[in-house]
Scaffold this motif. Sequence first.
Motif, short mmCIF file in Angstrom:
data_model
loop_
_atom_site.label_atom_id
_atom_site.label_comp_id
_atom_site.label_asym_id
_atom_site.label_seq_id
_atom_site.Cartn_x
_atom_site.Cartn_y
_atom_site.Cartn_z
N ARG A 259 8.29 -7.38 6.64
CA ARG A 259 7.61 -6.16 6.21
C ARG A 259 8.64 -5.13 5.75
O ARG A 259 9.81 -5.18 6.15
N ILE A 260 8.15 -4.19 4.96
CA ILE A 260 8.87 -2.95 4.70
C ILE A 260 7.91 -1.81 5.02
O ILE A 260 6.77 -1.79 4.53
N ILE A 261 8.35 -0.89 5.87
CA ILE A 261 7.58 0.31 6.17
C ILE A 261 8.48 1.49 5.83
O ILE A 261 9.63 1.54 6.25
N CYS A 262 7.93 2.44 5.08
CA CYS A 262 8.71 3.62 4.70
C CYS A 262 7.89 4.87 4.97
O CYS A 262 6.72 4.95 4.57
N ARG A 263 8.52 5.82 5.66
CA ARG A 263 7.89 7.11 5.93
C ARG A 263 8.94 8.21 5.80
O ARG A 263 10.04 8.06 6.32
N ASP A 264 8.57 9.26 5.11
CA ASP A 264 9.46 10.43 4.96
C ASP A 264 10.84 10.02 4.47
O ASP A 264 11.85 10.59 4.88
N GLY A 265 10.89 9.04 3.58
CA GLY A 265 12.16 8.62 3.00
C GLY A 265 12.99 7.71 3.88
O GLY A 265 14.10 7.32 3.50
N GLY B 244 -3.23 -1.37 -8.59
CA GLY B 244 -4.61 -0.93 -8.80
C GLY B 244 -5.11 -0.11 -7.61
O GLY B 244 -4.33 0.33 -6.76
N GLU B 245 -6.43 0.09 -7.59
CA GLU B 245 -7.08 0.87 -6.52
C GLU B 245 -6.44 2.25 -6.37
O GLU B 245 -6.24 2.74 -5.26
N PHE B 246 -6.11 2.84 -7.51
CA PHE B 246 -5.47 4.16 -7.50
C PHE B 246 -6.41 5.21 -6.92
O PHE B 246 -7.59 5.27 -7.27
N GLY B 247 -5.88 6.04 -6.04
CA GLY B 247 -6.66 7.14 -5.48
C GLY B 247 -7.52 6.77 -4.29
O GLY B 247 -8.12 7.66 -3.67
N ARG B 248 -7.57 5.51 -3.92
CA ARG B 248 -8.39 5.10 -2.77
C ARG B 248 -7.61 5.30 -1.47
O ARG B 248 -6.40 5.17 -1.44
N PRO B 249 -8.32 5.59 -0.38
CA PRO B 249 -7.63 5.82 0.90
C PRO B 249 -6.89 4.57 1.39
O PRO B 249 -7.39 3.45 1.25
N VAL B 250 -5.71 4.76 1.93
CA VAL B 250 -4.95 3.68 2.56
C VAL B 250 -4.39 4.20 3.88
O VAL B 250 -4.31 5.41 4.09
N THR B 251 -4.01 3.29 4.75
CA THR B 251 -3.41 3.66 6.03
C THR B 251 -2.05 2.99 6.14
O THR B 251 -1.93 1.77 5.99
N ILE B 252 -1.02 3.78 6.39
CA ILE B 252 0.34 3.28 6.52
C ILE B 252 0.73 3.30 8.00
O ILE B 252 0.59 4.33 8.66
N TRP C 233 0.86 -1.18 0.00
CA TRP C 233 0.00 0.00 0.00
C TRP C 233 0.89 1.23 0.00
O TRP C 233 1.95 1.25 0.65
N TYR C 234 0.45 2.28 -0.72
CA TYR C 234 1.26 3.51 -0.79
C TYR C 234 0.35 4.71 -0.75
O TYR C 234 -0.73 4.74 -1.37
N ASP C 235 0.80 5.74 -0.04
CA ASP C 235 0.14 7.04 0.00
C ASP C 235 1.26 8.09 0.01
O ASP C 235 2.12 8.05 0.88
N PRO C 236 1.25 9.01 -0.95
CA PRO C 236 2.35 9.98 -1.01
C PRO C 236 2.46 10.83 0.26
O PRO C 236 3.55 11.32 0.57
N ALA C 237 1.37 11.00 0.99
CA ALA C 237 1.41 11.80 2.21
C ALA C 237 1.84 10.99 3.43
O ALA C 237 2.28 11.57 4.44
N GLN C 238 1.71 9.66 3.35
CA GLN C 238 2.01 8.81 4.51
C GLN C 238 3.26 7.96 4.32
O GLN C 238 4.07 7.83 5.22
N GLY C 239 3.38 7.35 3.16
CA GLY C 239 4.50 6.46 2.90
C GLY C 239 4.06 5.15 2.29
O GLY C 239 3.04 5.08 1.60
N LEU C 240 4.82 4.10 2.59
CA LEU C 240 4.61 2.80 1.96
C LEU C 240 4.67 1.69 3.00
O LEU C 240 5.43 1.76 3.97
N HIS C 241 3.87 0.66 2.77
CA HIS C 241 3.86 -0.52 3.65
C HIS C 241 3.75 -1.76 2.78
O HIS C 241 2.81 -1.90 2.01
N SER C 242 4.71 -2.67 2.88
CA SER C 242 4.68 -3.95 2.17
C SER C 242 4.69 -5.08 3.18
O SER C 242 5.46 -5.05 4.16
N VAL C 243 3.85 -6.07 2.95
CA VAL C 243 3.78 -7.26 3.80
C VAL C 243 4.14 -8.47 2.94
O VAL C 243 3.55 -8.69 1.88
#
Length: 207
Positions: A91-97, A193-201, A71-81
């Motif tokens: 997992r990979i969690i990325c926030r603010d680079g 997919g699911e471009f533009g939908r809300p996600v939580t990181i 899951w990715y959100d440009p304002a929050q970051g990225l989360h991979s499981v």
Amino acid sequence: MDRNTKRLAVAAAVLILVLAGCEDEDGAHAEPTTDSAATARAERANAAMAATTFHATGTSTAVSNATVETWYDPAQGLHSVVKRNFAVIGRIICRDGVSAMSRSLTSDNPALADDYIVSRLPGGCAQLFTIPLSVQAPLTSDGSGAVNGVRADAVKAVTEQETAVFRIAAEGRPYILRQESTRGHLTSHTEYGEFGRPVTIPPLPPK
């Protein structure tokens, strides 16, 4: 990119392939073949992907017999499981680079899933999924087709180690719709997919 950052990106390889340098038999870098249309297409795709939320599912050439959900959100970051046999192995969690990757993804030891390698990514969290723009992995056009009914143009990056094909929407916004990768006898694919939908990181793990 520092050595630890490069190790993180290559070892995880959860969303994209961070392609290594092409070398000839003498160890010198091979002369790149430039495809300006492919490069321009990749640049547009990278900009579009970095600016939207998305959900991706697939596999990885770096973690055998595993599935990857991102899951990715440009304002929050990225989360991979990363899962194997339906159990989370890392997992990979990325926030603010700043990216935190489970050490289990480099050691293949699930007991280290909560032990993280932390590194700063010069290209920000989007570095983990955007198409690499490097003279060491020159891009070429690779035809067109459709992904889930959407017209798509393909861009290919090839090195001695890996081949990656990115299928980019040819209508609407130029999102990456699918990535297909080959490393030796290993293959992987990721669908976006699911471009533009809300996600939580989630937040980065405690230090």
